[in-house]
Scaffold this motif. Structure first.
Motif, mmCIF file in Angstrom:
data_model
loop_
_atom_site.group_PDB
_atom_site.id
_atom_site.type_symbol
_atom_site.label_atom_id
_atom_site.label_comp_id
_atom_site.label_asym_id
_atom_site.label_seq_id
_atom_site.Cartn_x
_atom_site.Cartn_y
_atom_site.Cartn_z
ATOM 1 N N UNK A 48 26.075 27.632 -10.876
ATOM 2 C CA UNK A 48 26.684 26.836 -12.388
ATOM 3 C C UNK A 48 25.682 26.940 -13.275
ATOM 4 N N UNK A 49 25.940 26.272 -14.025
ATOM 5 C CA UNK A 49 25.496 26.065 -15.310
ATOM 6 C C UNK A 49 24.767 24.864 -15.419
ATOM 7 N N UNK A 50 23.797 25.463 -16.728
ATOM 8 C CA UNK A 50 23.137 23.757 -16.573
ATOM 9 C C UNK A 50 23.665 22.404 -17.240
ATOM 10 N N UNK A 51 24.714 23.346 -17.794
ATOM 11 C CA UNK A 51 25.376 21.695 -18.531
ATOM 12 C C UNK A 51 26.256 21.232 -18.049
ATOM 13 N N UNK A 52 26.592 22.003 -16.650
ATOM 14 C CA UNK A 52 27.743 21.376 -15.426
ATOM 15 C C UNK A 52 26.419 20.272 -14.686
ATOM 16 N N UNK A 53 25.566 20.891 -13.914
ATOM 17 C CA UNK A 53 24.418 20.396 -13.585
ATOM 18 C C UNK A 53 23.732 19.045 -14.068
ATOM 19 N N UNK A 54 23.303 18.986 -15.635
ATOM 20 C CA UNK A 54 23.172 18.259 -16.290
ATOM 21 C C UNK A 54 24.388 16.982 -16.912
ATOM 22 N N UNK A 55 25.833 17.244 -16.632
ATOM 23 C CA UNK A 55 26.563 16.132 -16.696
ATOM 24 C C UNK A 55 26.792 15.543 -15.728
ATOM 25 N N UNK A 56 26.778 15.944 -14.657
ATOM 26 C CA UNK A 56 26.730 15.041 -12.874
ATOM 27 C C UNK A 56 24.993 14.360 -13.561
ATOM 28 N N UNK A 57 24.167 15.141 -13.812
ATOM 29 C CA UNK A 57 22.896 13.832 -14.017
ATOM 30 C C UNK A 57 23.219 12.519 -14.753
ATOM 31 N N UNK A 58 23.808 12.822 -16.168
ATOM 32 C CA UNK A 58 24.007 12.475 -17.337
ATOM 33 C C UNK A 58 23.221 13.312 -18.824
ATOM 34 N N UNK A 59 23.802 12.402 -19.628
ATOM 35 C CA UNK A 59 22.697 12.266 -21.552
ATOM 36 C C UNK A 59 21.245 12.048 -20.710
#
Length: 287
Positions: A48-59
């Protein structure tokens, strides 16, 4: 450093900016949780890309808002709704429970600071001396790592009894170096200032706690003895007939106001020393 790791550092920097103005302890906890969660997710899902992981965790802004809201709820739960003052003026400290909690901390701080100082003298000083020869560097790194856990323990005690928000998680300074070699990790523990700051805290806490014990707890107990002396004196003379001090019941009209004034002064001292200790903890126990 990979692209995902670079994006992780940018995300954490944005989260730190979003939490600006909050307590350093809250920032340390939030950064620890975010780095720990994101690094574990990146390791488990490397595709996974980091942007996908971060979107699940939240901005960063959303995560910061959640932590701020949770912190407010936690503080309200721990401290409760501020009670209306029952008295104003000189005797107000008698009705503030925080002053009695500070006395409890000062009573516990002296034996704990004695243990901290013994740990510093028996382990810290010899380890630092050996590190000058090079052979003691691994032991010094281990000592500084253990100091972080001592800081967390002391921080929890300060948070519980003095009401100062202290970190509940370790600092994140070394979490970015999980993939580095053992040598770099050891040098990281030695070069990170938090372990040294807690070591300084271990060295100065014994004289500080001695002052706290003498000026607050000592005055408080003396005032209690003075307040209760007309009642306790017959009991003491029963077991110790040759006691030179003799305070009979007819001294109660003088002992009662003197004891109450002494209690009030001791609580004023406890409040002032509590502020001093909280300021020292913010400087030396938080990264």
């Amino acid at each position: 450093m990979t692209t995902n790791q670079q994006q992780l550092e940018h995300y954490l920097a944005a989260l730190e900016d979003a939490l600006s103005g909050q307590s350093p302890a809250l920032m340390q906890d939030a950064l620890y949780d975010a780095r720990n969660h994101l690094q574990e997710t990146m390791a488990e899902h490397s595709e996974l890309n980091f942007s996908d992981i971060a979107s699940q965790y939240g901005s960063p802004a959303e995560v910061a808002q959640q932590y701020i809201a949770l912190e407010l709820q936690t503080q309200q739960f721990l401290t409760g709704t501020p009670a209306a003052r029952r008295a104003n003026g000189f005797f107000q400290p008698l009705f503030d429970s925080r002053n009695y909690q500070a006395l409890g901390y000062f009573f516990l701080a002296w034996p704990l600071s004695l243990a901290y100082f013994a740990w510093f003298m028996l382990v810290g000083i010899p380890t630092m001396a050996l590190s000058l020869l090079g052979v003691g560097l691994p032991v010094l790194a281990l000592y500084l790592k253990l100091q972080r856990y001592l800081g967390l323990f002391e921080g929890k005690l300060i948070s519980s009894l003095l009401g100062e928000r202290m970190p509940r998680r370790p600092d994140t300074a070394l979490m970015a170096k999980r993939s580095t070699s053992i040598r770099e990790k050891l040098l990281g523990y030695i070069s990170t200032p938090l372990g040294w700051k807690i070591t300084l805290y271990s060295a100065v806490q014994l004289p500080l706690s001695s002052v706290y014990l003498l000026c607050s707890v000592g005055v408080f107990l003396t005032a209690c003895l003075l307040l209760l002396s007309p009642l306790v004196d017959p009991v003491l003379h029963y077991f110790w007939p040759t006691l030179p001090i003799d305070i009979n019941w007819y001294w109660l009209p003088l002992c009662l106001p003197a004891g109450v004034i002494g209690l009030t002064l001791s609580l004023y001292l406890a409040a002032a020393l509590s502020r001093l200790q909280r300021a020292i903890a913010r400087v030396l126990l938080i990264n």
